[in-house]
Design an enzyme around this catalytic site. Sequence first.
Site, PDB file in Angstrom:
ATOM      1  N   GLU A  17       0.881  -1.173   0.000  1.00 33.23           N
ATOM      2  CA  GLU A  17       0.000   0.000   0.000  1.00 33.23           C
ATOM      3  C   GLU A  17       0.919   1.224   0.000  1.00 33.23           C
ATOM      4  O   GLU A  17       1.619   1.477   0.976  1.00 33.23           O
ATOM      5  CB  GLU A  17      -0.874  -0.038   1.243  1.00 33.23           C
ATOM      6  CG  GLU A  17      -1.798   1.135   1.416  1.00 33.23           C
ATOM      7  CD  GLU A  17      -2.534   1.070   2.752  1.00 33.23           C
ATOM      8  OE1 GLU A  17      -2.937   2.147   3.234  1.00 33.23           O
ATOM      9  OE2 GLU A  17      -2.689  -0.028   3.318  1.00 33.23           O
ATOM     10  N   ASP A  65      -4.362  11.044   9.224  1.00 37.62           N
ATOM     11  CA  ASP A  65      -3.092  10.399   9.516  1.00 37.62           C
ATOM     12  C   ASP A  65      -2.542  10.804  10.868  1.00 37.62           C
ATOM     13  O   ASP A  65      -2.648  11.965  11.282  1.00 37.62           O
ATOM     14  CB  ASP A  65      -2.057  10.733   8.432  1.00 37.62           C
ATOM     15  CG  ASP A  65      -2.429  10.152   7.088  1.00 37.62           C
ATOM     16  OD1 ASP A  65      -3.101   9.106   7.069  1.00 37.62           O
ATOM     17  OD2 ASP A  65      -2.047  10.731   6.062  1.00 37.62           O
TER      18      ASP A  65
END
Length: 269
Positions: free
Chosen positions: A48, A59
């Site tokens: 990924e 994030d």
Amino acid sequence: MSTSTAFAAAKAEGRAALVGYLPAGFPTHERAIEALHVMVEHGCDVIELGLPYTDPVMDGPQVQAAAQMALEGGTRTKDVLRTVEAVAATGVPTVIMTYWNPVDRYGVARFAADLANAGGAGLITPDITPDFAPEWIAAADEHDLDKVFLVSPSSTDERLAMTTSQCRGFVYATAVMGVTGTRAQTSDLAGPLVARTRRTTDLPIGVGLGISNGDQAAAVAARDGIGADGVIVGSAFIRALLDHPDDHAAGLRALAALTEDLARGVRCA
């Protein structure tokens, strides 16, 4: 190559797949490719690849720090696609994880075509849902790319069914509420989410957010536990490199050891 191929191969071995995340361009373009190759060599079944973005609202601190380093080093979308090409050449399915804005600015049809030409498997799109992604769905279908949308513990049964019906490759189940990052223990929300999701689809289900070692990977993959088809790890891989800012070789050794530990975890489950 679709990610479903890697999940099927892992299932045939009686285990879950290991999905490893790193941002493109971190810590540099060439060193990112080197690190990703190490992850492949030591047990990752799917890669990924993060597309660095200036406003990474989902994030955690490790991913933000790595993305910022990549951006400051000049990483742009074309560099991400070059990295896809370099990693996909190993034969391991490679998907891009990206916020939607960079794809929209690049041009959805153009992005899908360039990703397919680079050998990429598809996209994970954390901040867009299928009902707001008709252009991406059409472009992905045209180029036979995986469409990986997210489900979460707060998803209603109706939203789960709608989301999984539009996925291809696998379904990304976020095991915790909040931003990304390693955690001392896995979330107790993951098991019920996987069970609810499995009632809506035959696609593999990958569980991510917070997994940092082999024991946690085993718990997520265990059939008498959470029972995920894939274990998704990101922040722990980034931390392995961040912990060795002045010694890239030591960072790669730490990355290899972590990958092997996680790979043992998904196998012993």
